[in-house]
Write an enzyme that holds these catalytic residues in place. Structure first.
Site, PDB file in Angstrom:
ATOM      1  N   TYR A 176       1.685   9.585 -14.580  1.00  0.00           N
ATOM      2  CA  TYR A 176       1.850  10.108 -13.219  1.00  0.00           C
ATOM      3  C   TYR A 176       0.904  11.286 -13.001  1.00  0.00           C
ATOM      4  CZ  TYR A 176       4.460  10.950  -8.851  1.00  0.00           C
ATOM      5  OH  TYR A 176       4.833  11.093  -7.517  1.00  0.00           O
ATOM      6  N   SER A 189       0.728  14.034  -4.869  1.00  0.00           N
ATOM      7  CA  SER A 189       1.942  14.729  -5.337  1.00  0.00           C
ATOM      8  C   SER A 189       1.515  16.119  -5.787  1.00  0.00           C
ATOM      9  CB  SER A 189       2.524  13.963  -6.537  1.00  0.00           C
ATOM     10  OG  SER A 189       3.480  14.756  -7.218  1.00  0.00           O
TER      11      SER A 189
HETATM   12  N1  LIG Z   1      10.030  11.456  -4.392  1.00  0.00           N
HETATM   13  C1  LIG Z   1       9.326  12.488  -4.841  1.00  0.00           C
HETATM   14  O1  LIG Z   1       9.886  13.458  -5.404  1.00  0.00           O
HETATM   15  C2  LIG Z   1       7.823  12.491  -4.679  1.00  0.00           C
HETATM   16  C3  LIG Z   1       7.136  13.687  -4.911  1.00  0.00           C
HETATM   17  C4  LIG Z   1       5.751  13.703  -4.768  1.00  0.00           C
HETATM   18  C5  LIG Z   1       5.083  12.546  -4.393  1.00  0.00           C
HETATM   19  N2  LIG Z   1       5.758  11.391  -4.180  1.00  0.00           N
HETATM   20  C6  LIG Z   1       4.997  10.203  -3.798  1.00  0.00           C
HETATM   21  O2  LIG Z   1       5.447   9.741  -2.539  1.00  0.00           O
HETATM   22  C7  LIG Z   1       5.094   8.378  -2.396  1.00  0.00           C
HETATM   23  C8  LIG Z   1       6.281   7.613  -1.821  1.00  0.00           C
HETATM   24  O3  LIG Z   1       7.325   7.587  -2.778  1.00  0.00           O
HETATM   25  P1  LIG Z   1       8.840   7.906  -2.439  1.00  0.00           P
HETATM   26  O4  LIG Z   1       9.201   9.113  -3.184  1.00  0.00           O
HETATM   27  O5  LIG Z   1       9.079   7.836  -0.979  1.00  0.00           O
HETATM   28  O6  LIG Z   1       9.572   6.712  -3.214  1.00  0.00           O
HETATM   29  P2  LIG Z   1      10.346   5.406  -2.709  1.00  0.00           P
HETATM   30  O7  LIG Z   1      10.604   4.648  -3.945  1.00  0.00           O
HETATM   31  O8  LIG Z   1      11.507   5.762  -1.876  1.00  0.00           O
HETATM   32  O9  LIG Z   1       9.263   4.629  -1.833  1.00  0.00           O
HETATM   33  C9  LIG Z   1       8.123   4.060  -2.422  1.00  0.00           C
HETATM   34  C10 LIG Z   1       7.871   2.710  -1.776  1.00  0.00           C
HETATM   35  O10 LIG Z   1       6.614   2.214  -2.263  1.00  0.00           O
HETATM   36  C11 LIG Z   1       6.751   0.823  -2.482  1.00  0.00           C
HETATM   37  N3  LIG Z   1       5.746   0.359  -3.437  1.00  0.00           N
HETATM   38  C12 LIG Z   1       5.651   0.652  -4.757  1.00  0.00           C
HETATM   39  N4  LIG Z   1       4.597   0.016  -5.288  1.00  0.00           N
HETATM   40  C13 LIG Z   1       4.026  -0.697  -4.303  1.00  0.00           C
HETATM   41  C14 LIG Z   1       2.917  -1.561  -4.237  1.00  0.00           C
HETATM   42  N5  LIG Z   1       2.204  -1.846  -5.334  1.00  0.00           N
HETATM   43  N6  LIG Z   1       2.581  -2.104  -3.052  1.00  0.00           N
HETATM   44  C15 LIG Z   1       3.320  -1.848  -1.949  1.00  0.00           C
HETATM   45  N7  LIG Z   1       4.402  -1.042  -1.937  1.00  0.00           N
HETATM   46  C16 LIG Z   1       4.752  -0.484  -3.105  1.00  0.00           C
HETATM   47  C17 LIG Z   1       8.171   0.664  -3.002  1.00  0.00           C
HETATM   48  O11 LIG Z   1       8.629  -0.674  -2.861  1.00  0.00           O
HETATM   49  C18 LIG Z   1       8.938   1.667  -2.148  1.00  0.00           C
HETATM   50  O12 LIG Z   1       9.456   1.059  -0.987  1.00  0.00           O
HETATM   51  C19 LIG Z   1       4.655   7.905  -3.778  1.00  0.00           C
HETATM   52  O13 LIG Z   1       3.242   7.846  -3.800  1.00  0.00           O
HETATM   53  C20 LIG Z   1       5.164   9.003  -4.695  1.00  0.00           C
HETATM   54  O14 LIG Z   1       4.414   9.095  -5.878  1.00  0.00           O
HETATM   55  C21 LIG Z   1       7.124  11.341  -4.307  1.00  0.00           C
END
Ligand SMILES: NC(=O)c1ccc[n+]([C@@H]2O[C@H](COP(=O)([O-])OP(=O)(O)OC[C@H]3O[C@@H](n4cnc5c(N)ncnc54)[C@H](O)[C@@H]3O)[C@@H](O)[C@H]2O)c1
Length: 278
Positions: A154, A141
Protein backbone atom coordinates in the site's frame (compact mmCIF):
# COMPACT_ATOMS: atom_id res chain seq x y z
CA UNK A 1 -13.68 23.04 -11.24
CA UNK A 2 -17.28 23.56 -10.29
CA UNK A 3 -19.04 20.24 -10.97
CA UNK A 4 -22.38 21.86 -11.70
CA UNK A 5 -23.34 21.07 -15.31
CA UNK A 6 -20.30 18.80 -15.72
CA UNK A 7 -20.09 15.13 -16.61
CA UNK A 8 -18.19 12.93 -14.22
CA UNK A 9 -16.84 9.38 -14.02
CA UNK A 10 -16.11 7.89 -10.59
CA UNK A 11 -14.31 4.55 -10.27
CA UNK A 12 -14.75 2.55 -7.11
CA UNK A 13 -18.11 4.33 -7.10
CA UNK A 14 -20.09 1.50 -5.52
CA UNK A 15 -18.79 2.07 -2.00
CA UNK A 16 -17.13 4.39 0.49
CA UNK A 17 -15.43 7.52 -0.82
CA UNK A 18 -16.45 6.81 -4.44
CA UNK A 19 -20.13 6.50 -3.52
CA UNK A 20 -19.99 9.69 -1.44
CA UNK A 21 -18.34 11.51 -4.36
CA UNK A 22 -21.11 10.38 -6.75
CA UNK A 23 -23.85 11.59 -4.42
CA UNK A 24 -22.08 14.89 -3.65
CA UNK A 25 -21.64 15.56 -7.38
CA UNK A 26 -25.31 14.73 -8.00
CA UNK A 27 -26.38 17.08 -5.19
CA UNK A 28 -24.28 19.86 -6.70
CA UNK A 29 -25.93 19.60 -10.09
CA UNK A 30 -23.56 17.45 -12.16
CA UNK A 31 -25.00 16.92 -15.64
CA UNK A 32 -24.23 13.22 -15.67
CA UNK A 33 -22.41 10.61 -13.59
CA UNK A 34 -20.94 7.27 -14.57
CA UNK A 35 -20.56 5.02 -11.53
CA UNK A 36 -17.91 2.40 -12.30
CA UNK A 37 -16.92 -0.51 -10.11
CA UNK A 38 -15.91 -4.15 -10.08
CA UNK A 39 -19.10 -4.58 -8.08
CA UNK A 40 -21.64 -3.95 -10.84
CA UNK A 41 -24.66 -4.41 -8.60
CA UNK A 42 -23.28 -1.91 -6.09
CA UNK A 43 -22.59 0.54 -8.92
CA UNK A 44 -26.20 0.20 -10.09
CA UNK A 45 -27.46 0.98 -6.59
CA UNK A 46 -25.36 4.13 -6.37
CA UNK A 47 -26.39 5.21 -9.89
CA UNK A 48 -30.02 4.82 -8.77
CA UNK A 49 -29.32 6.95 -5.66
CA UNK A 50 -27.71 9.66 -7.81
CA UNK A 51 -30.61 9.52 -10.26
CA UNK A 52 -33.02 9.97 -7.35
CA UNK A 53 -31.18 13.25 -6.66
CA UNK A 54 -32.06 14.35 -10.19
CA UNK A 55 -28.80 13.52 -11.94
CA UNK A 56 -28.61 11.36 -15.09
CA UNK A 57 -26.52 8.41 -13.97
CA UNK A 58 -25.34 5.13 -15.41
CA UNK A 59 -23.52 2.18 -13.89
CA UNK A 60 -20.65 0.35 -15.56
CA UNK A 61 -18.98 -2.84 -14.36
CA UNK A 62 -15.26 -2.45 -14.89
CA UNK A 63 -11.99 -3.82 -13.55
CA UNK A 64 -9.73 -0.76 -13.54
CA UNK A 65 -6.68 -3.03 -13.60
CA UNK A 66 -7.61 -4.02 -17.16
CA UNK A 67 -6.87 -1.43 -19.83
CA UNK A 68 -9.62 -2.77 -22.10
CA UNK A 69 -12.19 -2.16 -19.32
CA UNK A 70 -10.89 1.38 -18.77
CA UNK A 71 -11.09 2.17 -22.49
CA UNK A 72 -14.60 0.73 -22.67
CA UNK A 73 -15.61 2.77 -19.60
CA UNK A 74 -14.35 6.03 -21.13
CA UNK A 75 -16.09 5.16 -24.42
CA UNK A 76 -19.36 4.44 -22.65
CA UNK A 77 -19.19 7.73 -20.72
CA UNK A 78 -18.50 9.70 -23.90
CA UNK A 79 -21.28 7.90 -25.76
CA UNK A 80 -23.72 8.59 -22.93
CA UNK A 81 -22.83 12.21 -22.10
CA UNK A 82 -20.73 13.47 -25.04
CA UNK A 83 -17.60 14.17 -22.99
CA UNK A 84 -15.87 13.52 -19.69
CA UNK A 85 -15.21 16.72 -17.76
CA UNK A 86 -13.99 15.14 -14.53
CA UNK A 87 -12.59 11.65 -14.12
CA UNK A 88 -12.18 10.48 -10.51
CA UNK A 89 -9.77 7.55 -10.57
CA UNK A 90 -10.62 6.40 -7.09
CA UNK A 91 -10.73 2.58 -7.04
CA UNK A 92 -8.02 1.14 -4.82
CA UNK A 93 -7.18 -1.78 -2.58
CA UNK A 94 -5.02 -2.59 0.40
CA UNK A 95 -3.14 -5.75 1.24
CA UNK A 96 -1.23 -6.21 4.48
CA UNK A 97 2.33 -7.45 4.75
CA UNK A 98 5.88 -6.67 3.74
CA UNK A 99 8.26 -7.89 1.08
CA UNK A 100 7.10 -11.47 1.71
CA UNK A 101 3.76 -10.68 0.02
CA UNK A 102 3.62 -12.98 -3.03
CA UNK A 103 4.47 -11.52 -6.44
CA UNK A 104 0.93 -12.15 -7.71
CA UNK A 105 -0.50 -9.94 -4.95
CA UNK A 106 2.12 -7.23 -5.58
CA UNK A 107 1.23 -7.32 -9.28
CA UNK A 108 -2.50 -7.06 -8.60
CA UNK A 109 -2.26 -4.16 -6.13
CA UNK A 110 0.19 -2.41 -8.48
CA UNK A 111 -2.28 -2.85 -11.34
CA UNK A 112 -5.21 -1.46 -9.32
CA UNK A 113 -3.49 1.29 -7.31
CA UNK A 114 -1.07 2.57 -9.98
CA UNK A 115 -1.49 1.16 -13.47
CA UNK A 116 -5.23 1.95 -13.49
CA UNK A 117 -4.45 5.68 -13.24
CA UNK A 118 -2.07 5.35 -16.21
CA UNK A 119 -4.80 3.60 -18.23
CA UNK A 120 -7.24 6.36 -17.25
CA UNK A 121 -4.86 9.14 -18.30
CA UNK A 122 -4.21 7.37 -21.62
CA UNK A 123 -7.93 7.00 -22.22
CA UNK A 124 -9.16 10.48 -21.30
CA UNK A 125 -6.27 12.94 -21.76
CA UNK A 126 -6.32 13.14 -25.59
CA UNK A 127 -9.92 14.45 -25.70
CA UNK A 128 -9.31 16.76 -22.71
CA UNK A 129 -6.13 18.15 -24.30
CA UNK A 130 -7.97 18.69 -27.59
CA UNK A 131 -10.55 20.80 -25.70
CA UNK A 132 -8.01 22.46 -23.37
CA UNK A 133 -10.34 21.45 -20.57
CA UNK A 134 -10.77 18.58 -18.16
CA UNK A 135 -9.89 17.43 -14.69
CA UNK A 136 -8.39 14.24 -13.33
CA UNK A 137 -8.70 13.36 -9.65
CA UNK A 138 -6.51 10.55 -8.41
CA UNK A 139 -7.32 9.05 -5.01
CA UNK A 140 -4.00 8.19 -3.42
CA UNK A 141 -3.76 8.32 0.39
CA UNK A 142 -1.82 9.95 3.20
CA UNK A 143 0.15 6.69 2.90
CA UNK A 144 1.37 8.02 -0.45
CA UNK A 145 2.90 11.07 1.22
CA UNK A 146 4.05 9.38 4.44
CA UNK A 147 3.84 5.58 4.76
CA UNK A 148 1.50 2.76 5.74
CA UNK A 149 2.61 0.80 8.78
CA UNK A 150 2.10 -2.92 8.16
CA UNK A 151 1.61 -2.68 4.41
CA UNK A 152 4.56 -2.25 2.10
CA UNK A 153 2.40 -2.78 -1.03
CA UNK A 154 0.00 0.00 0.00
CA UNK A 155 2.78 2.45 0.94
CA UNK A 156 4.70 1.81 -2.27
CA UNK A 157 1.74 1.91 -4.66
CA UNK A 158 0.22 5.01 -3.09
CA UNK A 159 3.58 6.83 -3.32
CA UNK A 160 3.62 5.89 -6.99
CA UNK A 161 0.09 7.22 -7.43
CA UNK A 162 1.12 10.57 -5.91
CA UNK A 163 4.19 10.67 -8.17
CA UNK A 164 2.05 10.04 -11.24
CA UNK A 165 -0.45 12.73 -10.24
CA UNK A 166 2.38 15.24 -9.73
CA UNK A 167 3.89 14.31 -13.09
CA UNK A 168 0.57 14.74 -14.88
CA UNK A 169 -0.01 18.10 -13.21
CA UNK A 170 3.46 19.35 -14.15
CA UNK A 171 3.26 18.04 -17.70
CA UNK A 172 -0.31 19.00 -18.60
CA UNK A 173 -1.23 21.71 -16.10
CA UNK A 174 -0.45 24.49 -18.55
CA UNK A 175 -2.74 22.93 -21.17
CA UNK A 176 -6.03 23.37 -19.37
CA UNK A 177 -5.87 20.03 -17.57
CA UNK A 178 -6.50 20.15 -13.84
CA UNK A 179 -5.07 17.38 -11.69
CA UNK A 180 -5.92 16.77 -8.05
CA UNK A 181 -4.59 14.16 -5.68
CA UNK A 182 -6.77 13.09 -2.76
CA UNK A 183 -4.77 11.94 0.28
CA UNK A 184 -6.94 11.12 3.28
CA UNK A 185 -5.99 9.25 6.42
CA UNK A 186 -8.63 7.02 8.01
CA UNK A 187 -12.12 7.02 6.51
CA UNK A 188 -14.95 4.66 7.52
CA UNK A 189 -15.37 2.62 4.37
CA UNK A 190 -15.39 -1.02 3.30
CA UNK A 191 -11.78 -1.03 2.08
CA UNK A 192 -10.86 -4.13 4.09
CA UNK A 193 -13.60 -6.34 2.71
CA UNK A 194 -13.72 -4.97 -0.84
CA UNK A 195 -9.93 -5.36 -1.12
CA UNK A 196 -10.13 -9.07 -0.35
CA UNK A 197 -12.65 -9.49 -3.16
CA UNK A 198 -10.90 -7.16 -5.64
CA UNK A 199 -7.55 -8.87 -5.14
CA UNK A 200 -9.22 -11.99 -6.61
CA UNK A 201 -10.75 -9.95 -9.44
CA UNK A 202 -14.21 -11.09 -8.32
CA UNK A 203 -17.22 -9.02 -9.41
CA UNK A 204 -19.43 -10.43 -6.66
CA UNK A 205 -21.00 -7.94 -4.25
CA UNK A 206 -18.69 -7.28 -1.34
CA UNK A 207 -20.98 -8.00 1.58
CA UNK A 208 -19.73 -4.66 2.85
CA UNK A 209 -19.03 -4.56 6.55
CA UNK A 210 -19.40 -0.93 7.46
CA UNK A 211 -15.79 -0.01 7.78
CA UNK A 212 -12.33 -1.15 8.66
CA UNK A 213 -9.72 1.38 9.61
CA UNK A 214 -6.03 0.93 10.31
CA UNK A 215 -4.91 1.90 13.81
CA UNK A 216 -2.07 3.98 12.40
CA UNK A 217 -4.34 6.03 10.17
CA UNK A 218 -6.99 6.48 12.83
CA UNK A 219 -4.64 8.26 15.27
CA UNK A 220 -5.88 11.62 13.95
CA UNK A 221 -9.54 10.69 13.84
CA UNK A 222 -11.71 8.87 11.38
CA UNK A 223 -13.73 10.78 8.81
CA UNK A 224 -16.99 9.79 7.16
CA UNK A 225 -16.84 9.43 3.36
CA UNK A 226 -19.28 12.35 3.08
CA UNK A 227 -16.74 14.61 4.86
CA UNK A 228 -14.08 13.54 2.38
CA UNK A 229 -16.44 14.24 -0.54
CA UNK A 230 -17.12 17.73 0.84
CA UNK A 231 -13.34 18.38 0.93
CA UNK A 232 -13.08 17.19 -2.67
CA UNK A 233 -15.85 19.55 -3.81
CA UNK A 234 -14.07 22.41 -2.07
CA UNK A 235 -10.62 21.39 -3.36
CA UNK A 236 -11.87 21.07 -6.94
CA UNK A 237 -13.58 24.47 -6.76
CA UNK A 238 -10.32 26.00 -5.49
CA UNK A 239 -8.33 24.20 -8.22
CA UNK A 240 -6.05 22.62 -5.62
CA UNK A 241 -3.68 19.79 -6.47
CA UNK A 242 -3.37 18.29 -3.00
CA UNK A 243 -6.66 17.59 -1.23
CA UNK A 244 -6.08 16.75 2.44
CA UNK A 245 -9.22 15.96 4.41
CA UNK A 246 -6.98 15.46 7.47
CA UNK A 247 -5.07 18.74 7.73
CA UNK A 248 -2.43 17.16 10.05
CA UNK A 249 -1.00 15.36 7.03
CA UNK A 250 0.48 18.62 5.71
CA UNK A 251 2.41 19.02 8.99
CA UNK A 252 3.63 15.42 8.93
CA UNK A 253 4.78 15.79 5.35
CA UNK A 254 6.69 18.95 6.22
CA UNK A 255 8.33 17.24 9.19
CA UNK A 256 9.31 14.28 7.01
CA UNK A 257 10.93 16.58 4.46
CA UNK A 258 12.65 18.76 7.09
CA UNK A 259 14.32 15.93 9.01
CA UNK A 260 13.93 12.45 7.52
CA UNK A 261 15.98 10.74 10.27
CA UNK A 262 13.79 12.20 13.01
CA UNK A 263 10.60 11.36 11.11
CA UNK A 264 11.72 7.74 10.61
CA UNK A 265 12.57 7.39 14.31
CA UNK A 266 9.13 8.77 15.20
CA UNK A 267 7.43 6.31 12.85
CA UNK A 268 9.37 3.43 14.44
CA UNK A 269 8.11 4.54 17.85
CA UNK A 270 4.53 4.80 16.55
CA UNK A 271 4.79 1.33 15.04
CA UNK A 272 6.10 -0.11 18.31
CA UNK A 273 3.22 1.53 20.19
CA UNK A 274 0.62 0.20 17.77
CA UNK A 275 1.99 -3.33 17.67
CA UNK A 276 2.52 -3.33 21.42
CA UNK A 277 6.24 -3.72 20.96
CA UNK A 278 7.21 -0.68 23.01
N1 LIG B 1 -10.73 4.17 3.75
C1 LIG B 1 -9.61 4.81 4.04
O1 LIG B 1 -9.23 4.93 5.23
C2 LIG B 1 -8.76 5.38 2.93
C3 LIG B 1 -7.73 6.27 3.27
C4 LIG B 1 -6.94 6.80 2.25
C5 LIG B 1 -7.19 6.46 0.93
N2 LIG B 1 -8.19 5.59 0.62
C6 LIG B 1 -8.39 5.26 -0.79
O2 LIG B 1 -9.70 5.62 -1.18
C7 LIG B 1 -10.07 4.89 -2.33
C8 LIG B 1 -11.49 4.37 -2.16
O3 LIG B 1 -11.51 3.40 -1.12
P1 LIG B 1 -12.59 3.37 0.04
O4 LIG B 1 -11.88 3.60 1.29
O5 LIG B 1 -13.76 4.20 -0.31
O6 LIG B 1 -12.96 1.81 0.06
P2 LIG B 1 -14.27 1.00 -0.38
O7 LIG B 1 -13.86 -0.41 -0.27
O8 LIG B 1 -15.45 1.43 0.39
O9 LIG B 1 -14.46 1.38 -1.92
C9 LIG B 1 -13.54 0.95 -2.89
C10 LIG B 1 -14.30 0.52 -4.13
O10 LIG B 1 -13.35 0.25 -5.17
C11 LIG B 1 -13.79 -0.89 -5.87
N3 LIG B 1 -12.67 -1.53 -6.56
C12 LIG B 1 -11.60 -2.16 -6.01
N4 LIG B 1 -10.80 -2.62 -6.98
C13 LIG B 1 -11.37 -2.29 -8.16
C14 LIG B 1 -11.02 -2.50 -9.50
N5 LIG B 1 -9.92 -3.19 -9.83
N6 LIG B 1 -11.81 -1.99 -10.47
C15 LIG B 1 -12.94 -1.32 -10.15
N7 LIG B 1 -13.34 -1.09 -8.88
C16 LIG B 1 -12.57 -1.58 -7.90
C17 LIG B 1 -14.40 -1.78 -4.80
O11 LIG B 1 -15.27 -2.75 -5.36
C18 LIG B 1 -15.11 -0.77 -3.90
O12 LIG B 1 -16.45 -0.59 -4.30
C19 LIG B 1 -9.02 3.79 -2.48
O13 LIG B 1 -8.12 4.17 -3.51
C20 LIG B 1 -8.32 3.79 -1.14
O14 LIG B 1 -7.00 3.31 -1.22
C21 LIG B 1 -8.98 5.05 1.59
Amino acid sequence: MDVSGRTVVVTGGASGIGRALCLAFAERGAAGIVVADLDGRGAEQVAAEAAALGCRSVAVTADMAREADVRALAGRAEAEFGRIDLFCSNAGVIVGGGVEVPDEAWARIWAINVQSHIYVARAVLPAMLARDDGHLLITASAAGLLTQLGSAPYAVTKHAAVALAEWLSITHGASGIGVSCLCPQAVTTNLGSTSLRAMDGSTAPSGANGGTVSRQASVDGVLAPEQVAACVIEGLAAGRFLILPHQEVATYERRRADDRERWLAGMRRLQARITGGG
